[in-house]
Write a protein that holds these residues in place. Structure first.
Motif, short mmCIF file in Angstrom:
data_model
loop_
_atom_site.label_atom_id
_atom_site.label_comp_id
_atom_site.label_asym_id
_atom_site.label_seq_id
_atom_site.Cartn_x
_atom_site.Cartn_y
_atom_site.Cartn_z
N TRP A 118 5.38 -5.04 7.40
CA TRP A 118 5.34 -6.10 6.32
C TRP A 118 3.57 -6.43 6.17
O TRP A 118 2.99 -6.32 5.38
N GLN A 119 3.07 -6.32 7.58
CA GLN A 119 1.93 -6.56 7.53
C GLN A 119 0.66 -5.19 7.12
O GLN A 119 -0.19 -5.58 6.53
N GLN A 120 1.28 -4.08 7.41
CA GLN A 120 0.73 -2.98 6.89
C GLN A 120 0.80 -2.95 5.48
O GLN A 120 -0.24 -2.59 4.52
N LYS A 121 1.85 -3.23 4.81
CA LYS A 121 2.07 -3.42 3.32
C LYS A 121 1.12 -4.41 2.66
O LYS A 121 0.73 -4.10 1.72
N MET A 122 1.20 -5.47 3.31
CA MET A 122 0.20 -6.77 2.90
C MET A 122 -1.11 -6.17 2.67
O MET A 122 -1.94 -6.27 1.74
N TYR A 123 -1.60 -5.66 3.84
CA TYR A 123 -3.00 -4.94 3.83
C TYR A 123 -3.10 -3.82 2.79
O TYR A 123 -4.38 -3.83 2.25
N ALA A 124 -2.29 -3.04 2.63
CA ALA A 124 -2.14 -1.94 1.56
C ALA A 124 -2.40 -2.45 0.24
O ALA A 124 -3.13 -2.00 -0.54
N PHE A 125 -1.29 -3.39 -0.06
CA PHE A 125 -1.40 -4.11 -1.36
C PHE A 125 -2.75 -4.83 -1.58
O PHE A 125 -3.32 -4.83 -2.64
N MET A 126 -3.38 -5.70 -0.52
CA MET A 126 -4.51 -6.51 -0.87
C MET A 126 -5.54 -5.39 -0.84
O MET A 126 -6.61 -5.99 -1.42
N ALA A 127 -5.66 -4.23 -0.33
CA ALA A 127 -6.88 -3.57 -0.25
C ALA A 127 -7.11 -2.83 -1.59
O ALA A 127 -8.36 -2.72 -1.75
N ASN A 128 -6.06 -3.04 -2.61
CA ASN A 128 -6.35 -2.52 -3.91
C ASN A 128 -6.81 -1.36 -4.12
O ASN A 128 -7.86 -1.26 -4.81
N ASN A 129 -6.57 -0.42 -3.43
CA ASN A 129 -6.94 0.97 -3.31
C ASN A 129 -8.38 1.23 -2.91
O ASN A 129 -9.28 2.03 -3.63
N TRP A 130 -9.19 0.56 -2.06
CA TRP A 130 -10.44 0.27 -1.90
C TRP A 130 -10.59 1.50 -1.01
O TRP A 130 -10.27 1.71 0.11
N LYS A 131 -11.56 2.44 -1.67
CA LYS A 131 -12.07 3.62 -0.82
C LYS A 131 -13.52 3.75 -0.50
O LYS A 131 -14.14 4.42 0.15
N ARG B 100 -6.25 -1.47 6.69
CA ARG B 100 -5.18 -0.72 6.26
C ARG B 100 -5.24 0.50 6.86
O ARG B 100 -4.09 1.15 7.18
N ASP B 101 -6.47 1.29 7.04
CA ASP B 101 -6.50 2.43 7.73
C ASP B 101 -6.52 2.40 9.25
O ASP B 101 -6.04 3.80 9.60
N ARG B 102 -6.87 1.48 9.81
CA ARG B 102 -6.85 1.52 11.46
C ARG B 102 -5.58 1.12 11.98
O ARG B 102 -5.06 1.43 12.97
N PHE B 103 -5.16 -0.08 11.38
CA PHE B 103 -3.86 -0.78 12.07
C PHE B 103 -2.58 0.03 12.11
O PHE B 103 -2.12 -0.42 10.73
N LYS B 104 -2.32 0.74 12.83
CA LYS B 104 -1.07 1.54 12.51
C LYS B 104 -0.05 1.13 13.25
O LYS B 104 1.24 1.29 12.99
#
Lengths: 452, 290
Positions: free
Chosen positions: A178-191, A169-173
């Motif tokens: 749709w792929q960015q959104k998928m990673y962001a959604f699936m990352a579930n706010n992981w910090k 989510r953070d590296r792949f810009k």
């Protein structure tokens, strides 16, 4: 390249992050889609005309669909072996292999469920199995336990992915939106906070503990579909452990085959080392020996007694129509792998890949031999039935549908690898923080060096 | 190499089986049909049974889906009684009510004709049947159950003439056929024969059983049968296991212990899965705050 050499975080991320298909990858996907498409076409034919397009008749009511189902369930058990059994026994070298195993498990269990629906003459009535379930029936238990195992396997694939999803989510810009959104959604706010790590570790540990009895349950219940009947060849108290040991064996074979392929085509030699092959080879020998032990029990004891009803079935396997297949499977799919893998020279990647393919193919045909020949020996005589019903030859449509399901499972694994790291990135970084691979510190021996 | 061996083994076995299957006749060649034809008088009705078979690979096999027509009367004045199609046992049958042949005189002529079948040649069979009479009286004297049979044949004037030496057999009807009761006995000069009926045959819940008297392949009157229902059997009270809570019962009667165990396991495992989903939600919330 020396794997003792500490890789930079950036290098590890670069090496392990998913990447677009190359020409071979595209060709592979097209091939799988083609096989899957043919299977789908014939399944539509089966839906239109019914099970008459198959070789299934009144006596042989279970054919290669059910053999394939048992095979899928068996192979799915590898998830619990790598993610749970090896985790709880604190085996560190499993790290690069856990995700491959979970991906195989998820794909296999999904298609195990689907192939059961394919085997139904009226798939539109599938929900009746749930709405009108008899709690006494092993079929009901099977539906419950497969669904449960699918959820746990998906969670065990997803949860350890969270840190890697956050990295993507953070590296792949530059990837599609749709792929960015998928990673962001699936990352579930992981910090990556300590609290998140704590919850994650606790959840994974809880699932790892729980998946073992569920995994044993899924294959034991599958074996009970057979063993709770009085049929020759199935009427056995040995069936539960016999199925589970066979499942772990073929699962380990599937991991070896997959790790060989991805190591070769994704250049993962630094992460999946010769040492991993050596370890997996030893594990496969152990599992094969356990399976051999149960095979001896399963065939030798009834053969010693040769009871009337069992004798026709056993003779058909040992010296009759199924003898060439039976002995090929037992020797090629079990004895030869044990002998070859006992020697260090046999535990090199290419040889192990060949052996693992023998194990997998042998395991598929073994399920065929477990399911079909028994059905040719009913207790009621086959009177006044057409001669053709007394044996079973799968039709072309059945082969295509079965092939389609195998291609479908491989396609799921292929796409999972396309979009998610095949080796846990964050875990690998953490393991290398000490300057060397945790595996080697723990075991206290010099790792093998491999040129790539 | 191993794969090749496996595939060869598999298909070798498959083809070996497939060879045995190919016994069907060539598409355009009609096969010679063999018919057998029997007539049974059952009470006042007649049952006509035709069996069709053909020779395939030097063996006669009964053939299904053969269309047949049943007739009565001599060839110049045949009356069509009905149609039939042979089943998987090669058998087609027709029940003929006595009023359907009332215009005929004994001996009755019956025939069966298989024609216009695309795969088989036409075939016809005829049978002449003398009308016979089989009367059954059931009586109980001093707790002894007795079956009294009278056998007669119709002469040319239509009078019933007692038949001597006709072999009679008693049966009781069971679920899958007829169970012989004792040995066959022959009639005396008055056409009568008496059987003592056993008292230990299981009947239905009221003790009812169907008693059948039968004469088979008699030279004069052919096959003839009569039956009566009588409460001479042992009443059997069936235990309906399926209404109890047992492993083999319907879903409504599942054992309570099993329901508890399965649901406890389900709640336990799915409770953990639900808890994991809550934890995933917690991870989401913590990430939002930080």
């Amino acid at each position: 390249m020396d794997i003792n050499k500490v890789q930079s975080n950036e290098q590890i991320e670069k090496d392990l992050m998913p990447r677009a298909f190359g020409p071979y990858g595209k060709l592979w996907v097209v091939f799988l889609l083609f096989i899957g498409g043919i299977g789908l076409y014939y399944y539509v034919q089966q839906l239109r005309h019914g099970l008459v397009v198959t070789g299934l008749r009144d006596y042989t009511t279970w054919g290669i669909y059910i053999a394939n189902f048992v095979f899928f369930v068996a192979i799915s058990l590898v998830g619990s072996l790598m993610s749970a059994v090896l985790k709880l026994t604190n085996v560190k070298w499993r790290t690069p292999l856990t995700r491959i195993s979970e991906m195989i498990a998820v794909a296999a269990i999904m298609f195990a469920g689907l192939i059961i629906i394919v085997d139904m003459g009226r798939p539109d009535r599938f929900l009746n199995v749930i709405f009108h379930a008899r709690i006494q029936s092993p079929i009901t238990w099977d539906v419950i336990v497969i669904t449960t195992y699918l959820f746990i396997s998906m969670l065990l694939l997803y949860l350890p992915l969270l840190p890697d999803l956050a990295i993507m989510r953070d590296r792949f810009k530059t990837i599609p939106k749709w792929q960015q959104k998928m990673y962001a959604f699936m990352a579930n706010n992981w910090k990556g906070t300590s609290e998140q790590h704590k919850i994650l570790n606790k959840s994974v540990m809880l699932l790892s503990v729980m998946i073992i009895p569920v995994a044993f349950g899924i294959h034991t219940v599958t074996s009970w579909l057979f063993a709770t009947t009085l049929r020759p060849g199935w009427d056995s108290t040995n069936f539960g452990p016999y199925f589970i040991s066979g499942a772990f064996m073929v699962g380990a074979g599937a991991v070896i085959a997959t790790m060989f392929v991805f190591r070769k085509f994704y250049g993962l030699h630094k992460y999946i080392t010769l040492d991993h092959f050596d370890k997996m080879g030893r594990l496969l020998v152990l599992l094969s020996l356990v399976y051999l032990y149960f095979n001896v029990n399963e065939y030798f004891v009834p053969a010693y007694k040769m009871k009337g009803s069992e004798s026709a079935h056993l003779k058909e396997l040992f010296t009759g129509a199924y003898a060439p297949l039976f002995w090929s499977v037992q020797i090629g799919g079990m004895l030869i792998p044990i002998i070859v893998l006992l020697f260090k020279k046999g535990r090199t990647p290419l040889i192990m890949f060949v052996i693992s393919i023998m194990v997998i193919v042998g395991a598929w045909f073994k399920r065929f031999l477990i399911v079909i020949p028994t059905l040719h020996h009913p207790y009621f005589p086959m009177d006044q039935a057409p001669e053709a019903w007394s044996h079973y030859t799968p039709t072309f449509a059945e082969w295509c549908i079965t092939g389609g399901s195998l291609a479908g499972a491989l396609l799921i694994v292929t796409f999972l690898v396309r979009y998610f790291p095949i080796i846990p990135v964050e875990e690998t970084i953490e393991e290398q923080k000490g300057g060397t691979n945790e595996l080697n510190i723990e075991r206290g021996y010099q790792p093998q060096i491999e040129k790539i | 190499m191993y794969l090749l061996v496996l595939v060869l083994c598999f298909f070798n076995q498959g083809f070996a089986q497939a060879e045995g299957e190919d016994q069907s006749p060539e598409a355009n060649e009609k096969l010679s049909l063999r018919m057998s034809f029997d007539v049974y008088k059952i009470n006042d009705d007649y049952k006509l049974v035709a069996k069709a078979r053909v020779k395939i690979n030097n063996r006669y096999q009964f053939i299904s889906d053969v269309n047949v027509d049943f007739y009565t009367g001599e060839s110049d004045a045949q009356i069509h009684l009905g149609k039939g199609v042979t089943n998987e046992k090669g058998e087609a049958s027709l029940i003929v009510k006595s009023n359907q042949i009332s215009a005929q005189t004994t001996p009755y002529a019956f025939s069966v004709l298989a024609q216009n079948n695309s795969k088989y040649d036409d075939e016809e069979k005829s049978v002449m049947v003398n009308s016979g009479q089989l009367k059954m009286d059931l009586m109980e004297e001093d707790s002894v159950k007795t079956v009294k049979l009278f056998v007669g044949a119709l002469d040319s004037t239509g009078q019933v003439v007692p038949m001597e030496d006709a072999s009679c057999q008693l049966y009781v009807k069971r679920l899958f056929g007829k169970l012989p009761v004792g040995d066959a006995e022959s009639t005396d000069e008055e056409g009568q024969v008496t059987f003592e009926f056993p008292g230990d045959i299981p009947g239905d819940e009221k003790g009812n059983i169907t008693i059948i008297a039968s004469i088979a392949e008699n030279e004069v009157i052919g096959n003839i049968e009569t039956n009566q229902i009588m409460a001479w059997g042992q009443p059997i009270t069936e235990e309906y296991f399926f209404s109890k809570r047992e492993l083999w019962s319907a879903r409504a009667n599942s054992p309570i212990s099993l329901i508890i165990i399965v649901n406890a396991v389900l709640i336990g495992v799915w409770g953990v899965i639900f808890y994991i989903f809550l934890e995933i939600n917690r991870i989401h919330k913590i990430g939002k705050i930080s």
